[in-house]
Design a protein around this motif. Structure first.
Motif, mmCIF file in Angstrom:
data_model
loop_
_atom_site.group_PDB
_atom_site.id
_atom_site.type_symbol
_atom_site.label_atom_id
_atom_site.label_comp_id
_atom_site.label_asym_id
_atom_site.label_seq_id
_atom_site.Cartn_x
_atom_site.Cartn_y
_atom_site.Cartn_z
ATOM 1 N N SER A 98 0.858 -1.179 0.000
ATOM 2 C CA SER A 98 0.000 0.000 0.000
ATOM 3 C C SER A 98 0.903 1.240 0.000
ATOM 4 O O SER A 98 1.717 1.418 0.903
ATOM 5 C CB SER A 98 -0.897 0.011 1.246
ATOM 6 N N ILE A 99 0.770 2.062 -1.042
ATOM 7 C CA ILE A 99 1.566 3.295 -1.116
ATOM 8 C C ILE A 99 0.750 4.417 -0.493
ATOM 9 O O ILE A 99 -0.267 4.841 -1.041
ATOM 10 C CB ILE A 99 1.931 3.646 -2.581
ATOM 11 N N LYS A 100 1.182 4.892 0.661
ATOM 12 C CA LYS A 100 0.482 5.982 1.365
ATOM 13 C C LYS A 100 1.525 6.971 1.866
ATOM 14 O O LYS A 100 1.964 6.914 3.004
ATOM 15 C CB LYS A 100 -0.342 5.425 2.524
ATOM 16 N N SER A 101 1.917 7.848 0.987
ATOM 17 C CA SER A 101 2.956 8.819 1.326
ATOM 18 C C SER A 101 2.508 10.201 0.860
ATOM 19 O O SER A 101 2.317 10.429 -0.333
ATOM 20 C CB SER A 101 4.281 8.434 0.655
ATOM 21 N N PHE A 150 -6.328 5.397 -5.619
ATOM 22 C CA PHE A 150 -7.511 6.041 -5.053
ATOM 23 C C PHE A 150 -7.163 7.422 -4.485
ATOM 24 O O PHE A 150 -6.051 7.658 -4.027
ATOM 25 C CB PHE A 150 -8.114 5.162 -3.952
ATOM 26 N N LEU A 151 -8.182 8.303 -4.507
ATOM 27 C CA LEU A 151 -8.007 9.677 -4.055
ATOM 28 C C LEU A 151 -9.195 10.072 -3.190
ATOM 29 O O LEU A 151 -10.332 9.674 -3.460
ATOM 30 C CB LEU A 151 -7.906 10.611 -5.272
ATOM 31 N N ASN A 152 -8.921 10.862 -2.161
ATOM 32 C CA ASN A 152 -9.987 11.402 -1.326
ATOM 33 C C ASN A 152 -10.971 12.200 -2.191
ATOM 34 O O ASN A 152 -10.545 12.921 -3.096
ATOM 35 C CB ASN A 152 -9.367 12.305 -0.262
ATOM 36 N N PRO A 153 -12.277 12.085 -1.943
ATOM 37 C CA PRO A 153 -13.268 12.780 -2.788
ATOM 38 C C PRO A 153 -13.076 14.293 -2.888
ATOM 39 O O PRO A 153 -13.495 14.899 -3.882
ATOM 40 C CB PRO A 153 -14.604 12.440 -2.116
ATOM 41 N N LYS A 261 -10.678 7.274 3.500
ATOM 42 C CA LYS A 261 -9.646 6.404 4.056
ATOM 43 C C LYS A 261 -10.229 5.103 4.595
ATOM 44 O O LYS A 261 -9.660 4.018 4.415
ATOM 45 C CB LYS A 261 -8.891 7.143 5.164
ATOM 46 N N ASP A 262 -11.390 5.183 5.277
ATOM 47 C CA ASP A 262 -12.002 3.967 5.844
ATOM 48 C C ASP A 262 -12.445 3.013 4.742
ATOM 49 O O ASP A 262 -12.384 1.789 4.883
ATOM 50 C CB ASP A 262 -13.179 4.335 6.750
ATOM 51 N N GLU A 263 -12.903 3.588 3.628
ATOM 52 C CA GLU A 263 -13.309 2.756 2.489
ATOM 53 C C GLU A 263 -12.095 2.091 1.841
ATOM 54 O O GLU A 263 -12.180 0.951 1.358
ATOM 55 C CB GLU A 263 -14.053 3.602 1.458
ATOM 56 N N TYR A 264 -10.981 2.823 1.838
ATOM 57 C CA TYR A 264 -9.733 2.247 1.306
ATOM 58 C C TYR A 264 -9.302 1.047 2.151
ATOM 59 O O TYR A 264 -8.881 0.018 1.612
ATOM 60 C CB TYR A 264 -8.637 3.317 1.291
ATOM 61 N N LYS A 265 -9.430 1.182 3.466
ATOM 62 C CA LYS A 265 -9.056 0.077 4.370
ATOM 63 C C LYS A 265 -9.922 -1.162 4.071
ATOM 64 O O LYS A 265 -9.413 -2.296 4.056
ATOM 65 C CB LYS A 265 -9.252 0.508 5.826
ATOM 66 N N LYS A 266 -11.182 -0.948 3.794
ATOM 67 C CA LYS A 266 -12.066 -2.087 3.463
ATOM 68 C C LYS A 266 -11.639 -2.759 2.169
ATOM 69 O O LYS A 266 -11.714 -3.985 2.029
ATOM 70 C CB LYS A 266 -13.507 -1.599 3.356
ATOM 71 N N LYS A 267 -11.176 -1.974 1.211
ATOM 72 C CA LYS A 267 -10.688 -2.532 -0.051
ATOM 73 C C LYS A 267 -9.442 -3.393 0.181
ATOM 74 O O LYS A 267 -9.283 -4.451 -0.441
ATOM 75 C CB LYS A 267 -10.381 -1.427 -1.058
ATOM 76 N N LEU A 268 -8.558 -2.928 1.067
ATOM 77 C CA LEU A 268 -7.372 -3.725 1.404
ATOM 78 C C LEU A 268 -7.776 -5.043 2.048
ATOM 79 O O LEU A 268 -7.213 -6.103 1.730
ATOM 80 C CB LEU A 268 -6.440 -2.937 2.334
ATOM 81 N N ASP A 269 -8.750 -4.991 2.968
ATOM 82 C CA ASP A 269 -9.231 -6.211 3.622
ATOM 83 C C ASP A 269 -9.849 -7.171 2.603
ATOM 84 O O ASP A 269 -9.638 -8.388 2.660
ATOM 85 C CB ASP A 269 -10.275 -5.861 4.694
ATOM 86 N N HIS A 270 -10.589 -6.586 1.661
ATOM 87 C CA HIS A 270 -11.277 -7.419 0.673
ATOM 88 C C HIS A 270 -10.280 -8.140 -0.237
ATOM 89 O O HIS A 270 -10.395 -9.355 -0.461
ATOM 90 C CB HIS A 270 -12.220 -6.554 -0.170
ATOM 91 N N ILE A 271 -9.296 -7.402 -0.749
ATOM 92 C CA ILE A 271 -8.350 -8.033 -1.680
ATOM 93 C C ILE A 271 -7.430 -9.011 -0.965
ATOM 94 O O ILE A 271 -6.895 -9.941 -1.570
ATOM 95 C CB ILE A 271 -7.525 -6.969 -2.440
ATOM 96 N N SER A 272 -7.270 -8.839 0.366
ATOM 97 C CA SER A 272 -6.422 -9.749 1.146
ATOM 98 C C SER A 272 -7.202 -10.930 1.704
ATOM 99 O O SER A 272 -6.651 -11.766 2.426
ATOM 100 C CB SER A 272 -5.757 -8.980 2.298
ATOM 101 N N ASN A 273 -8.516 -10.969 1.422
ATOM 102 C CA ASN A 273 -9.387 -12.059 1.898
ATOM 103 C C ASN A 273 -9.404 -12.156 3.417
ATOM 104 O O ASN A 273 -9.325 -13.229 3.999
ATOM 105 C CB ASN A 273 -8.943 -13.407 1.302
#
Length: 581
Positions: A98-101, A150-153, A261-273
């Motif tokens: 995850s690139i978050k810089s 992904f980008l903040n709205p 950001k919270d939606e991004y975290k859910k996407k990480l959880d989803h792709i990581s099963n």
């Protein structure tokens, strides 16, 4: 007698106090230094935050007190970042990156090297995601390598092309009578141009435009490939601010979605099963993943030359012939070292120090192959120390060349005349003499110009011999002209484009070894007294204090002026005021 007893008791008490104080510091260092062991959990995502300054080489502090009390500057080592990403490819606990810089605190060439390594990581089948509230241009360039971006709205992407701004001081000098006396060789040697005129010369505009376009072409080509956007469209987006908000960024395919950001975290959880665990890049490196393990007896030495070149011992922040030549000698005399890679990340500096390093490399090349790897910069003095290698490998965005020299010294004669100060001198001889309170006379100019020409001729001859080119061929592409690594290939100054890893592989091939491990040089020592200068328990450096007070851009102006003030002797240096934005 009583006096002597009291004196001896005082002396003894003093030494006991010093000893106890030392024990106290060691105890504190041990307590603070007893960090919890990093545990890499299953279903982890490696989070890349590159807001900490990235150096090509940042060895672990060898002073335990300074390290434990966090008196050293925070930094990330490029070699460890690359190794960590390589290790993550085969680490079953790491599901993806995850690139978050928010800010990329690295040069363009360093950023490109990290981006290329992430591209390799994707070949493992693991995912790469990126998220941010706002993307700077360099951050977007790195993040665009992601599978999904992904980008903040309510965020935006700063995507507008490259530019650089140079300040000129000629009118200021004329107005206040404080100026720099400059003697140079090389019509492109624009490090001193701001002191000679008040607008950019055509020669400088030509070279600046050329290398900016070359770097921009690399950036747009990489983004075009990753995001499937044509280069023409990317330039249109840059021209028309087509990324100024999340809606336009999505419309122009710069991002995949605008989410929180919270939606991004859910996407990480989803792709990581499953629920993911995040591990920072720093923690992953500290767990031992910042190095590549090997038991081979054969070694490839990597010697890091980073920073300005200055005559003297040198340290982690600047190149001195002292430390670098000791490292070269040590690698040369170590029978287990089969080849040497010199990693150069320098805009140049002292011509004398460059010549001394060149000589040590020339002696070493007779015994072992030498390959140069170029980082963000390997120009002027940086190219001087690189030119005699068996092979030179540069990043496409490396700034190199700048084969030219100059001398610059301050002069206050007009200023002192204006305020009514007169300097009188008495001498025993009639040798050329310079005073900051008198205009430069022709005799001093002629002698200094002769020295500049001699150094320039030597420099060109070094390049001519190292690159197997005639003096005339080198002179034609020299004159202080700056090139990117991509351009330098065409001019014969560089053999191939590639990373530090590529340079290491080439060195191993030249040495005819297949199994090897990397040994990094040099070793640096931090002066505890210097580290404690601001505060006994503060890790805030003078640099950080000034940056906080002045802001990053104003601090850079201050830093550039400080460098010019401290220049000694004839310089082989690129235009130090180029700040690419």
């Amino acid at each position: 007698m009583k006096f002597l007893r009291n004196l001896l008791a005082s002396i003894l008490g003093f030494f006991i106090a010093i000893f106890l104080l030392f024990i106290f510091f060691i105890a504190i260092a041990s307590i603070i230094g007893a960090e919890e062991k990093v545990v890499i959990k299953s279903n982890s995502v490696l989070e890349l935050d590159l807001s900490t300054p990235v150096k090509d080489y940042a060895p672990k502090e060898d002073n335990p007190i300074a390290e434990a009390l966090e008196l050293t500057d925070e930094k990330l080592a490029l070699n460890k970042i690359i190794n960590a990403i390589e290790n993550a490819k085969t680490d079953e606990r790491i599901k993806g990156i995850s690139i978050k810089s928010t800010y990329i605190n690295a040069g363009i060439a360093q950023t490109q090297a990290i981006r290329n390594k992430i591209e390799e990581f994707k070949e493992s089948g693991k995912f790469v995601y990126a998220y941010n509230d706002i993307y700077t241009q360099k951050n977007y360039y790195l993040s665009s390598v992601a599978d999904s971006l992904f980008l903040n709205p309510i965020g935006a992407i700063d995507f507008r092309g490259l530019s650089t701004e140079i300040l000129y001081f000629k009118d200021f000098e004329d107005k206040y009578g404080i100026k720099m006396e400059v003697i140079r060789h090389g019509k492109y040697k624009s490090a001193v141009e701001p002191f000679l005129q008040n607008e950019m010369s055509e020669a400088n505009r030509e070279q600046t435009s050329s290398f900016l376009k070359s770097i921009w072409s690399e950036i747009t080509e990489d983004i075009s490939k990753s995001r499937n956007i044509s280069i023409e469209k990317l330039n249109a987006i840059a021209d028309n601010s087509g990324s100024r908000n999340a809606e336009l960024s999505k419309e122009n395919n710069l991002i995949d979605a605008s989410i929180y950001k919270d939606e991004y975290k859910k996407k990480l959880d989803h792709i990581s099963n499953g629920k993911t665990n995040t591990i920072s890049l720093e923690d992953y490196i500290s767990s031992g993943k910042g190095r590549i393990s090997s038991t081979s007896k054969n070694k490839i030495a990597v010697i890091y030359a980073q920073g300005d070149i200055m005559y003297g011992e040198g340290n982690e922040n600047y190149i001195g012939q002292g430390i670098i030549n000791k490292a070269i000698t040590k690698a040369r005399e170590d029978k287990s070292v089969k080849a040497i890679v010199l990693r150069v990340n320098s805009p140049g500096g002292s011509a004398l120090a460059s010549e001394l390093i060149w000589r040590e490399l020339e002696l070493t090349k007779k015994e072992k192959p030498i390959v140069v790897s170029m980082g963000n910069y390997a120009a002027s003095g940086g190219y001087y120390i690189a030119c005699n290698a068996n092979k030179i490998i540069a990043e496409p965005t490396t700034i190199t060349g700048s084969i030219g020299v100059f001398g610059a010294i301050p002069n206050f004669s007009q200023f002192t005349d204006n305020i009514g100060i007169n300097a009188e001198r008495v001498s025993t001889n009639n040798s050329p003499f310079y005073s900051v309170f008198e205009p430069m006379d022709k005799k001093f100019y002629d002698v200094t110009k002769e020295g500049i020409e001699q150094v320039y001729t030597t420099f060109v001859n070094r390049v001519s011999a190292g690159r197997n080119m005639s003096f005339e061929q080198v002179n034609e592409i020299a004159q202080g002209r700056v090139w990117t690594g991509k351009e330098a290939i065409e001019k014969g100054l560089v053999d191939q484009l590639g990373s530090l890893d590529d340079a290491i592989k080439v060195a191993a091939e030249l040495a005819e070894v297949e199994d090897y491990r990397v040994r990094n040089y040099p070793n640096y020592k931090t002066d505890l007294k210097e580290a404690l200068k601001l505060s006994p328990f503060s890790k805030v450096s003078k640099e950080e204090v000034l940056k906080e007070a002045l802001g990053n851009e104003n601090y850079q102006l201050y830093y550039n002026l400080q460098k010019m003030k401290n220049l000694k002797g004839i310089q082989a240096r690129i235009p130090f005021i180029f700040q690419i934005k």
